[in-house]
Design an enzyme around this catalytic site. Structure first.
Site, PDB file in Angstrom:
ATOM      1  N   ASP A   1       0.586  -1.292  -0.207  1.00  0.00           N
ATOM      2  CA  ASP A   1      -0.033  -0.218  -0.239  1.00  0.00           C
ATOM      3  C   ASP A   1       1.019   1.205   0.067  1.00  0.00           C
ATOM      4  OD1 ASP A   1      -1.909  -1.825   0.086  1.00  0.00           O
ATOM      5  OD2 ASP A   1      -2.838  -1.411   2.140  1.00  0.00           O
TER       6      ASP A   1
ATOM      7  N   ASP B   1     -14.991  -3.129  -1.008  1.00  0.00           N
ATOM      8  CA  ASP B   1     -14.971  -3.069   0.497  1.00  0.00           C
ATOM      9  C   ASP B   1     -16.270  -2.897   1.167  1.00  0.00           C
ATOM     10  OD1 ASP B   1     -12.302  -3.599  -0.872  1.00  0.00           O
ATOM     11  OD2 ASP B   1     -12.503  -1.107  -1.459  1.00  0.00           O
TER      12      ASP B   1
END
Length: 235
Positions: A8, A127
Site C-alpha cells: 500500500d 470493500d
C-alpha cells in the site's frame, strides 16, 4: 490459489493501515520497489498494489513508485486506488500494469465498469463495512449491500472480485470467510480474499473453500506469516 503480497503506497512509502484509517498508517519501507523485489525473490508471481493517496484523491498519486516497481521486477501487478476513468486505465496499462482494480466507480456505475471490462483487464474491488459497500478511500458508505453489488457483475467480463471486510483489514484478527463466500456465491466470479489475514490457518481456509486468491499484507510485515513458505506450499 494465488497468493498476492500487498504493497500500500502513501506519500511514496509502503505502509499498512488499520481498518482503512489514513492516520493509522505505519511505514514499513521508504523504497517500495525493494520490497517488491523481495517478494519476487521469495517466489511471488503477482503483486497487489494500492495507491492510498489516489483512493482518497480520485486520481493517481504514486505513479513514480509504481513505475519503479514495474521497472525493477517481472511480477504481474494488479493495482487499485484512484482509478475512476478510461484514461487512467490506459495510462496504467501503458506502464505495464496487468490488472486494474475499480472500486468506487464499480459501486457507483456498474454498467460503465462492465463495459470497460469488455476491453480491459478489470477486477472489481468490493470493500464492505457491516455488509454495506464503502467508497472513496472507504470514507463513505453507499446504501448498497456488498452481495447485491457482487450480483450485478455476475454476467460481466470482469476477471475477478477483490472482497475486503474493512472491519478486519489490518487488524490481524482473521479473515471473514463467510463474507468472502457470500461475495463468491452472489457473483459467480473468482474472488480474492482480503482483510484480516492473520495466520497460515486463514490461508488454509481460503484453499479449502476453493477461493481464487488471498491478499497478504500486515501478517507478513508483522512476521505472523512465513511468506516464502506459504508461496512455496501454494506454488
Amino acid at each position: 490459489m494465488i497468493i498476492f503480497p500487498a504493497i500500500d503506497l502513501k506519500d511514496g512509502q509502503a505502509v499498512r493501515l488499520t481498518k482503512g484509517l489514513m492516520d493509522s498508517a505505519k511505514v514499513y519501507s521508504n523504497e517500495p520497489y525493494e520490497l517488491a523485489k523481495r517478494f519476487e525473490e521469495m517466489g511471488a508471481e503477482w503483486l497487489h498494489i494500492v495507491d492510498l493517496n489516489g483512493a482518497f484523491a480520485g486520481e493517481p498519486k504514486n505513479i513514480e513508485q509504481i513505475e519503479k516497481i514495474r521497472k525493477n521486477t517481472n511480477l504481474k501487478i494488479q493495482l487499485g486506488g484512484g482509478i475512476r476513468d478510461e484514461d487512467t486505465i490506459k495510462r496504467y496499462l501503458d506502464l505495464g500494469i496487468n490488472r486494474l482494480i475499480l472500486g468506487s466507480i464499480a459501486a457507483k456505475n456498474p454498467k460503465l465498469v462492465s463495459e470497460l471490462a469488455e476491453k480491459y483487464p478489470i477486477a472489481v474491488g468490493i470493500d464492505a463495512k457491516d455488509g454495506f459497500v464503502a467508497i472513496d478511500g472507504w470514507d463513505k458508505t453507499e446504501g448498497i449491500l456488498a452481495k447485491d453489488l457482487a450480483e450485478k457483475y455476475k454476467d460481466s467480463k470482469i476477471e475477478c472480485i477483490i472482497a475486503t471486510d474493512i472491519s478486519k483489514d489490518g487488524t490481524l484478527t482473521g479473515l471473514n470467510i463467510d463474507f468472502i463466500l457470500e461475495i463468491q456465491n452472489a457473483s459467480q466470479k473468482p474472488v480474492i480474499a482480503s482483510g484480516g489475514v492473520a495466520s497460515e490457518e486463514d490461508i488454509k481456509k481460503v484453499k479449502e473453500n476453493n477461493i481464487y486468491g488471498v491478499i497478504i499484507g500486515k501478517a507478513f510485515y508483522e512476521g505472523k506469516i512465513d511468506l516464502q513458505n506459504v508461496l512455496r506450499e501454494n506454488a
